[in-house]
Write a protein that holds these residues in place. Structure first.
Motif, PDB file in Angstrom:
ATOM      1  N   THR A 269     -21.426  14.929   4.057  1.00 45.98           N
ATOM      2  CA  THR A 269     -21.621  15.739   2.990  1.00 45.98           C
ATOM      3  C   THR A 269     -22.344  17.217   3.258  1.00 45.98           C
ATOM      4  O   THR A 269     -23.350  16.899   3.796  1.00 45.98           O
ATOM      5  CB  THR A 269     -21.871  15.389   1.444  1.00 45.98           C
ATOM      6  OG1 THR A 269     -21.352  14.344   1.205  1.00 45.98           O
ATOM      7  CG2 THR A 269     -21.848  16.398   0.355  1.00 45.98           C
ATOM      8  N   TYR A 270     -21.689  18.300   3.132  1.00 43.95           N
ATOM      9  CA  TYR A 270     -22.140  19.539   3.527  1.00 43.95           C
ATOM     10  C   TYR A 270     -22.876  20.377   2.312  1.00 43.95           C
ATOM     11  O   TYR A 270     -22.000  20.207   1.459  1.00 43.95           O
ATOM     12  CB  TYR A 270     -21.173  20.262   4.282  1.00 43.95           C
ATOM     13  CG  TYR A 270     -20.997  19.997   5.638  1.00 43.95           C
ATOM     14  CD1 TYR A 270     -21.429  20.432   6.865  1.00 43.95           C
ATOM     15  CD2 TYR A 270     -19.951  18.970   5.582  1.00 43.95           C
ATOM     16  CE1 TYR A 270     -20.934  19.897   8.026  1.00 43.95           C
ATOM     17  CE2 TYR A 270     -19.585  18.509   6.851  1.00 43.95           C
ATOM     18  CZ  TYR A 270     -20.045  18.958   8.088  1.00 43.95           C
ATOM     19  OH  TYR A 270     -19.831  18.486   9.405  1.00 43.95           O
ATOM     20  N   ARG A 271     -23.842  20.967   2.502  1.00 45.64           N
ATOM     21  CA  ARG A 271     -24.290  21.988   1.403  1.00 45.64           C
ATOM     22  C   ARG A 271     -23.773  23.154   1.479  1.00 45.64           C
ATOM     23  O   ARG A 271     -23.514  23.646   2.752  1.00 45.64           O
ATOM     24  CB  ARG A 271     -25.843  22.056   1.695  1.00 45.64           C
ATOM     25  CG  ARG A 271     -26.476  22.844   0.772  1.00 45.64           C
ATOM     26  CD  ARG A 271     -28.248  22.749   0.962  1.00 45.64           C
ATOM     27  NE  ARG A 271     -28.529  23.548   2.173  1.00 45.64           N
ATOM     28  CZ  ARG A 271     -28.598  25.024   2.134  1.00 45.64           C
ATOM     29  NH1 ARG A 271     -28.913  25.741   1.205  1.00 45.64           N
ATOM     30  NH2 ARG A 271     -28.968  25.601   3.470  1.00 45.64           N
ATOM     31  N   ILE A 272     -23.323  23.622   0.523  1.00 52.28           N
ATOM     32  CA  ILE A 272     -22.685  24.861   0.466  1.00 52.28           C
ATOM     33  C   ILE A 272     -23.586  26.075   0.125  1.00 52.28           C
ATOM     34  O   ILE A 272     -24.646  26.175  -0.803  1.00 52.28           O
ATOM     35  CB  ILE A 272     -21.689  25.106  -0.610  1.00 52.28           C
ATOM     36  CG1 ILE A 272     -20.556  24.090  -0.723  1.00 52.28           C
ATOM     37  CG2 ILE A 272     -20.985  26.473  -0.792  1.00 52.28           C
ATOM     38  CD1 ILE A 272     -19.693  24.090   0.649  1.00 52.28           C
TER      39      ILE A 272
ATOM     40  N   SER B 167     -14.868  22.312  -2.372  1.00 54.98           N
ATOM     41  CA  SER B 167     -14.166  21.138  -1.400  1.00 54.98           C
ATOM     42  C   SER B 167     -14.507  21.249   0.066  1.00 54.98           C
ATOM     43  O   SER B 167     -14.285  20.406   0.759  1.00 54.98           O
ATOM     44  CB  SER B 167     -12.749  21.321  -1.641  1.00 54.98           C
ATOM     45  OG  SER B 167     -12.419  22.571  -0.831  1.00 54.98           O
ATOM     46  N   LEU B 168     -15.305  22.266   0.262  1.00 52.16           N
ATOM     47  CA  LEU B 168     -15.834  22.641   1.740  1.00 52.16           C
ATOM     48  C   LEU B 168     -16.797  21.562   2.091  1.00 52.16           C
ATOM     49  O   LEU B 168     -17.556  21.382   3.203  1.00 52.16           O
ATOM     50  CB  LEU B 168     -16.107  23.891   2.120  1.00 52.16           C
ATOM     51  CG  LEU B 168     -14.847  24.921   2.210  1.00 52.16           C
ATOM     52  CD1 LEU B 168     -15.415  26.227   2.395  1.00 52.16           C
ATOM     53  CD2 LEU B 168     -14.059  24.647   3.303  1.00 52.16           C
ATOM     54  N   GLN B 169     -17.514  21.022   0.948  1.00 53.15           N
ATOM     55  CA  GLN B 169     -18.789  19.937   1.195  1.00 53.15           C
ATOM     56  C   GLN B 169     -18.157  18.848   1.952  1.00 53.15           C
ATOM     57  O   GLN B 169     -19.025  18.290   2.435  1.00 53.15           O
ATOM     58  CB  GLN B 169     -19.006  19.441  -0.256  1.00 53.15           C
ATOM     59  CG  GLN B 169     -19.766  20.618  -0.961  1.00 53.15           C
ATOM     60  CD  GLN B 169     -20.330  19.807  -2.263  1.00 53.15           C
ATOM     61  OE1 GLN B 169     -19.593  19.103  -2.990  1.00 53.15           O
ATOM     62  NE2 GLN B 169     -21.423  20.434  -2.829  1.00 53.15           N
ATOM     63  N   GLU B 170     -16.787  18.672   1.945  1.00 52.01           N
ATOM     64  CA  GLU B 170     -16.307  17.347   2.759  1.00 52.01           C
ATOM     65  C   GLU B 170     -15.218  17.869   3.815  1.00 52.01           C
ATOM     66  O   GLU B 170     -14.143  18.800   3.340  1.00 52.01           O
ATOM     67  CB  GLU B 170     -15.328  16.364   1.774  1.00 52.01           C
ATOM     68  CG  GLU B 170     -16.176  15.576   0.612  1.00 52.01           C
ATOM     69  CD  GLU B 170     -17.419  14.861   1.423  1.00 52.01           C
ATOM     70  OE1 GLU B 170     -17.002  14.285   2.298  1.00 52.01           O
ATOM     71  OE2 GLU B 170     -18.593  14.728   0.645  1.00 52.01           O
ATOM     72  N   MET B 171     -15.466  17.774   5.145  1.00 52.39           N
ATOM     73  CA  MET B 171     -14.697  18.166   6.189  1.00 52.39           C
ATOM     74  C   MET B 171     -14.317  19.536   6.066  1.00 52.39           C
ATOM     75  O   MET B 171     -13.062  19.963   6.239  1.00 52.39           O
ATOM     76  CB  MET B 171     -13.238  17.171   5.943  1.00 52.39           C
ATOM     77  CG  MET B 171     -13.401  15.660   6.388  1.00 52.39           C
ATOM     78  SD  MET B 171     -11.924  14.649   6.155  1.00 52.39           S
ATOM     79  CE  MET B 171     -10.714  15.638   5.589  1.00 52.39           C
TER      80      MET B 171
END
Length: 112
Positions: A2-5, A44-48
């Motif tokens: 999971t990415y932080r935005i 949605s950019l938190q995933e992939m």
């Protein structure tokens, strides 16, 4: 993973400007729905995040620039971002939110 935005101040201002532009030709409710959809698309950019293609701006910058399209037709916006995996928490940095018809960032001016 999971990415932080993380939003740049420029991207925040561009999102606000797009929202205000929408309120000029539609109802406040529809503009609000559009804005909520924009935020959902960015989340949605938190995933992939690498599922998104390389942006045309990539050629003009030293870091990899990707894009996520949001909207349809004349109301398509390009969410430009970079993926930072070398951070303590992997991060997607939102750099710009640009209307699809806007000129490519970094492209030289064409003289007549």
């Amino acid at each position: 993973m999971t990415y932080r935005i993380d939003f740049s101040s420029i991207a925040k201002a561009e999102a606000d400007a797009a929202f205000l532009s929408f309120t000029e030709f539609t109802t406040a409710e529809r503009a609000q729905l559009w804005y909520q959809g924009l935020i959902k698309a960015i989340a949605s950019l938190q995933e992939m995040p690498r599922r998104c293609p390389i942006a045309r701006e990539d050629a003009f910058f030293s870091q990899e620039i990707r894009q996520l399209l949001y909207g349809q037709g004349k109301q398509t916006y390009r969410i430009l971002f970079t993926v930072l995996e070398d951070q303590p928490v992997p991060t997607v940095r939102i750099l710009h939110i640009r209307h699809g018809a806007q000129k490519t960032i970094g492209e030289p001016e064409v003289e007549d």
